[in-house]
Design a protein around this motif. Sequence first.
Motif, short mmCIF file in Angstrom:
data_model
loop_
_atom_site.label_atom_id
_atom_site.label_comp_id
_atom_site.label_asym_id
_atom_site.label_seq_id
_atom_site.Cartn_x
_atom_site.Cartn_y
_atom_site.Cartn_z
N ARG A 6 -8.96 68.86 -28.13
CA ARG A 6 -8.08 67.74 -27.79
C ARG A 6 -8.76 66.45 -28.20
O ARG A 6 -9.98 66.41 -28.36
N PHE A 7 -7.99 65.37 -28.36
CA PHE A 7 -8.58 64.07 -28.72
C PHE A 7 -9.70 63.69 -27.74
O PHE A 7 -10.75 63.23 -28.14
N GLU A 8 -9.46 63.91 -26.46
CA GLU A 8 -10.42 63.51 -25.44
C GLU A 8 -11.77 64.21 -25.63
O GLU A 8 -12.81 63.71 -25.20
N LEU A 31 -5.34 60.88 -38.17
CA LEU A 31 -6.60 60.21 -37.84
C LEU A 31 -6.97 59.10 -38.82
O LEU A 31 -7.77 58.23 -38.49
N ARG A 59 -9.95 54.15 -34.75
CA ARG A 59 -10.30 55.31 -33.93
C ARG A 59 -9.16 55.65 -32.97
O ARG A 59 -9.20 55.39 -31.77
N TRP A 60 -8.13 56.31 -33.54
CA TRP A 60 -6.97 56.71 -32.74
C TRP A 60 -7.38 57.61 -31.59
O TRP A 60 -6.79 57.55 -30.50
N GLU A 61 -8.38 58.44 -31.79
CA GLU A 61 -8.80 59.39 -30.77
C GLU A 61 -9.42 58.71 -29.55
O GLU A 61 -9.58 59.33 -28.50
N ASP A 62 -9.76 57.42 -29.67
CA ASP A 62 -10.39 56.69 -28.57
C ASP A 62 -9.52 55.54 -28.05
O ASP A 62 -9.86 54.92 -27.05
#
Length: 159
Positions: A6-8, A31, A59-62
């Motif tokens: 998962r992104f997290e 991403l 940084r889409w994941e953050d």
Amino acid sequence: MSEDARFEDGGEKPLRLMALDADDLQIVSALTQDAVFPANEIAWRVRAREFALLLNRFRWEDAEAAAKRGRAVERVQSVLVFGDVLKVQSQGVEKGDPDTVMSLLSISFEPGEDGTGRIVLTLAGDGAIALDVETIDAKLQDVTRPYVAPSRKTPDHPE
């Protein structure tokens, strides 16, 4: 039983991903959406059959975690390399000009015969780079520490 990432799960760790099929490439596209790069950070090594970009990736994941914690959103420099590239074509791209900054909107794959196909990097302002490939072989790797996005904002996308 294994579980999908998962992104997290990425947290503060640098990304290091491979794309070997169209589904994987969609993840790399998500991403790298809104990544910016100067025109002189594009390289095509014909003999090695590699095409590479040095991107300043949002940084889409953050982004969600940053908003929840009240801290600024970030970008990071990343290298995006495509292997097995047979041919490169571009439209609306000023090659080699360090003052021309491009924005990557998406990466898509148009399948051909026997696993071949075309990877299309769509750029803002009607620009595009097309890579004729023998197979999908893409690698995305963060190469610097994250830094505060100069705009301090999440990129906008008008509906």
